[in-house]
Design an enzyme around this catalytic site. Structure first.
Site, PDB file in Angstrom:
ATOM      1  N   CYS A  58      29.796  -0.085   6.657  1.00  0.00           N
ATOM      2  CA  CYS A  58      31.069  -0.443   6.010  1.00  0.00           C
ATOM      3  C   CYS A  58      32.082   0.697   6.036  1.00  0.00           C
ATOM      4  O   CYS A  58      33.243   0.515   5.680  1.00  0.00           O
ATOM      5  CB  CYS A  58      30.811  -0.893   4.575  1.00  0.00           C
ATOM      6  SG  CYS A  58      29.661  -2.263   4.484  1.00  0.00           S
ATOM      7  N   HIS A 114      36.372  -8.118   2.746  1.00  0.00           N
ATOM      8  CA  HIS A 114      35.610  -7.010   3.337  1.00  0.00           C
ATOM      9  C   HIS A 114      35.133  -7.350   4.748  1.00  0.00           C
ATOM     10  O   HIS A 114      33.946  -7.624   4.960  1.00  0.00           O
ATOM     11  CB  HIS A 114      34.438  -6.705   2.395  1.00  0.00           C
ATOM     12  CG  HIS A 114      33.618  -5.503   2.785  1.00  0.00           C
ATOM     13  ND1 HIS A 114      34.119  -4.438   3.501  1.00  0.00           N
ATOM     14  CD2 HIS A 114      32.308  -5.198   2.522  1.00  0.00           C
ATOM     15  CE1 HIS A 114      33.169  -3.543   3.678  1.00  0.00           C
ATOM     16  NE2 HIS A 114      32.061  -3.981   3.113  1.00  0.00           N
TER      17      HIS A 114
HETATM   18  N1  COA Z   1      33.965 -13.941  -4.606  1.00  0.00           N
HETATM   19  C1  COA Z   1      34.628 -14.991  -5.117  1.00  0.00           C
HETATM   20  N2  COA Z   1      34.502 -16.257  -4.647  1.00  0.00           N
HETATM   21  C2  COA Z   1      33.685 -16.434  -3.603  1.00  0.00           C
HETATM   22  C3  COA Z   1      32.970 -15.388  -3.011  1.00  0.00           C
HETATM   23  C4  COA Z   1      33.136 -14.104  -3.551  1.00  0.00           C
HETATM   24  N3  COA Z   1      32.480 -13.073  -3.031  1.00  0.00           N
HETATM   25  N4  COA Z   1      32.236 -15.868  -1.993  1.00  0.00           N
HETATM   26  C5  COA Z   1      32.494 -17.179  -1.937  1.00  0.00           C
HETATM   27  N5  COA Z   1      33.349 -17.534  -2.897  1.00  0.00           N
HETATM   28  C6  COA Z   1      33.819 -18.863  -3.225  1.00  0.00           C
HETATM   29  C7  COA Z   1      34.233 -19.658  -2.008  1.00  0.00           C
HETATM   30  O1  COA Z   1      35.631 -19.558  -1.782  1.00  0.00           O
HETATM   31  C8  COA Z   1      33.843 -21.058  -2.400  1.00  0.00           C
HETATM   32  O2  COA Z   1      34.822 -21.577  -3.308  1.00  0.00           O
HETATM   33  P1  COA Z   1      35.229 -23.129  -3.288  1.00  0.00           P
HETATM   34  O3  COA Z   1      33.952 -23.866  -3.661  1.00  0.00           O
HETATM   35  O4  COA Z   1      36.306 -23.206  -4.322  1.00  0.00           O
HETATM   36  O5  COA Z   1      35.678 -23.397  -1.903  1.00  0.00           O
HETATM   37  C9  COA Z   1      32.571 -20.865  -3.211  1.00  0.00           C
HETATM   38  O6  COA Z   1      32.665 -19.527  -3.759  1.00  0.00           O
HETATM   39  C10 COA Z   1      31.293 -20.992  -2.398  1.00  0.00           C
HETATM   40  O7  COA Z   1      31.482 -20.278  -1.200  1.00  0.00           O
HETATM   41  P2  COA Z   1      30.330 -20.065  -0.139  1.00  0.00           P
HETATM   42  O8  COA Z   1      30.946 -19.461   1.091  1.00  0.00           O
HETATM   43  O9  COA Z   1      29.522 -21.325   0.005  1.00  0.00           O
HETATM   44  O10 COA Z   1      29.434 -18.964  -0.859  1.00  0.00           O
HETATM   45  P3  COA Z   1      28.064 -18.406  -0.384  1.00  0.00           P
HETATM   46  O11 COA Z   1      27.060 -18.728  -1.448  1.00  0.00           O
HETATM   47  O12 COA Z   1      27.744 -18.798   1.024  1.00  0.00           O
HETATM   48  O13 COA Z   1      28.312 -16.815  -0.397  1.00  0.00           O
HETATM   49  C11 COA Z   1      28.048 -14.752  -1.565  1.00  0.00           C
HETATM   50  C12 COA Z   1      28.669 -16.153  -1.588  1.00  0.00           C
HETATM   51  C13 COA Z   1      28.535 -13.989  -2.791  1.00  0.00           C
HETATM   52  C14 COA Z   1      26.514 -14.851  -1.590  1.00  0.00           C
HETATM   53  C15 COA Z   1      28.486 -14.024  -0.252  1.00  0.00           C
HETATM   54  O14 COA Z   1      29.902 -13.957  -0.229  1.00  0.00           O
HETATM   55  C16 COA Z   1      27.924 -12.614  -0.169  1.00  0.00           C
HETATM   56  O15 COA Z   1      26.754 -12.428   0.146  1.00  0.00           O
HETATM   57  N6  COA Z   1      28.749 -11.581  -0.398  1.00  0.00           N
HETATM   58  C17 COA Z   1      28.323 -10.197  -0.242  1.00  0.00           C
HETATM   59  C18 COA Z   1      28.612  -9.710   1.162  1.00  0.00           C
HETATM   60  C19 COA Z   1      28.014  -8.361   1.414  1.00  0.00           C
HETATM   61  O16 COA Z   1      26.868  -8.101   1.095  1.00  0.00           O
HETATM   62  N7  COA Z   1      28.790  -7.446   2.005  1.00  0.00           N
HETATM   63  C20 COA Z   1      28.353  -6.105   2.265  1.00  0.00           C
HETATM   64  C21 COA Z   1      28.627  -5.263   1.095  1.00  0.00           C
HETATM   65  S1  COA Z   1      27.933  -3.660   1.223  1.00  0.00           S
END
Ligand code: COA
Length: 379
Positions: A74, A326
């Site tokens: 990252c 991100h």
């Molecule tokens: N923050 C806020 N809202 C989020 C979100 C987040 N991080 N991720 C998804 N959403 C919202 C979407 O817009 C969607 O909203 P809607 O139903 O109104 O359309 C809903 O939540 C579901 O989205 P979806 O894409 O199905 O979520 P998901 O369960 O597949 O993924 C996380 C959600 C949090 C698990 C995923 O974003 C994640 O793993 N994030 C971390 C990424 C990471 O590890 N990066 C490296 C960092 S070091």
């Protein structure tokens, strides 16, 4: 920078959408750029694209110049930026285009589960990946320890998500531009205890770019250059189990010490900071390691509004990774874009009044690689 969110364009096209406006903004011609330093972390796994730097340069009409791709999880494009600044400082190049691009959303054809596994490739291959540890898991472990040592609460973490979503709604490039409440955060599904979905940054696509020029050239191109006055780059042990301390994020402490020394300032001089809030707990760890808040005070300070855009030490006015998004290889130079925008006074409703000294903190992997940059308004 491009809007962060979902994009269905190729990496070349997406990067050009950030790079060409950056080149125009700098007032330089493409033919005047004498090197291209560029970051992409996962393109080999997500898009089967590995030799990207010359391919992007070709797309921009810059083929022939030295091109270098950086990969540091990252912290990828911050490392490209650091090397560009050092190359200019050393007199090796006068004008360097720096940036990053990444696509991490289902537009790549890969869903959240697969992308989580791809991202986990930045953790330890022998000791961590076989256990199933994911990045939400890495930062959950660090944050749990912080909660144990300092009493940081889930509600305080939620306040950070609320703040960053609130800032993000004033950033036209942010992935998420909506308001949220503490209840929204605490009622969202658990991803890795203590993190709920709303404590996590999203997977995003996007690109960002900046032009680095030697001080004596910068003023002749732009009426609003900003100065890079300090950069620190340190690494910490991988895996987590080998770290001397789980709450200190030692590389951030050491990198910021170096950056402050080079800029000839102390943490008190920082007017605002863009920090690596991949998860709300990561913002707590960062603000403390950087010396912006005392150890253990990151959570209470956020809950008291001290880190809001109108607070005493604003953190992540862009919305941070949490709300701005991100796209990992683009995140570092996107922080530099926010510092530049704020230091020029061009940030609109999220503008921090009279900001003259700013800091960017970008972290890669298990809080391992950390690059801290200090920038100041041009005198
Ligand atoms: N923050 C806020 N809202 C989020 C979100 C987040 N991080 N991720 C998804 N959403 C919202 C979407 O817009 C969607 O909203 P809607 O139903 O109104 O359309 C809903 O939540 C579901 O989205 P979806 O894409 O199905 O979520 P998901 O369960 O597949 O993924 C996380 C959600 C949090 C698990 C995923 O974003 C994640 O793993 N994030 C971390 C990424 C990471 O590890 N990066 C490296 C960092 S070091």
């Amino acid at each position: 920078m491009t809007e962060f969110g979902q994009h269905d364009r190729s990496l070349e096209e997406l990067f050009a959408d950030a790079a060409l406006p950056a080149i125009d903004d700098a007032g330089v011609g493409v033919s005047e750029i004498d090197a291209f330093y560029f970051g992409n972390a996962m393109g080999g796994m997500t898009e089967n694209e590995t030799h990207l730097a010359p391919a992007l340069a070709t797309h921009l009409g810059m083929q022939g110049i030295p091109c270098q791709r950086f990969e540091d999880a990252c912290a990828t494009s911050s490392n490209a930026f650091k090397h560009a600044v050092e190359a200019v400082e050393a007199g090796r190049h006068d004008i360097v285009l720096v940036g990053g691009v990444e696509r991490c959303t289902p537009e790549t054809g890969l869903d959240t589960g697969v992308m989580t596994r791809v991202f986990a490739s930045a953790s330890h291959g022998q000791y961590e990946q076989p256990t199933g540890l994911t990045f939400p898991g890495v930062f959950a472990l660090l944050t749990k320890r912080h909660m144990h040592e300092y009493g940081t609460t889930e509600a305080q973490l939620a306040e950070i998500a609320v703040k960053n979503h609130s800032h993000g709604q004033y950033n036209p490039h942010a992935h998420f531009g909506r308001d949220a409440t503490v209840e929204d955060v605490l009622e969202s599904p658990i991803v890795a205890d203590p993190f709920h979905l709303m404590d996590c940054c999203p997977f995003s696509d996007g690109a960002s770019a900046v032009v680095v020029a030697a001080p004596d050239r910068a003023e002749s191109f732009s009426s609003t250059p900003v100065d890079v006055t300090g950069i620190g780059h340190r690494t910490d042990a991988v895996p987590l189990a080998d770290k001397a301390d789980l709450t200190e994020t030692r590389a951030a402490r050491q990198a910021s010490t170096r950056a402050y020394k080079q800029a000839n300032i102390t943490a008190d001089a920082v007017d605002f900071a863009e920090v690596h809030d991949c998860f709300t707990g990561a913002e707590v760890l960062a603000t403390e390691a950087l010396g912006l808040l005392k150890d253990g005070k990151g959570g209470p300070a956020a809950a008291a509004g001290r880190t809001r855009v109108d607070g005493e030490i604003p953190v992540n006015p862009s919305g941070g990774l949490k709300a701005k998004g991100h796209p990992i290889g683009a995140t570092g130079t996107a922080q530099i874009v926010e510092l530049t925008t704020q230091l020029r006074g061009d940030a609109g409703k999220r503008q921090i009044g009279d900001a003259s000294t700013a800091l960017a903190h970008n972290l890669g992997g298990d809080a391992a690689t950390t690059i801290v940059t200090v920038m100041e308004a041009h005198a």
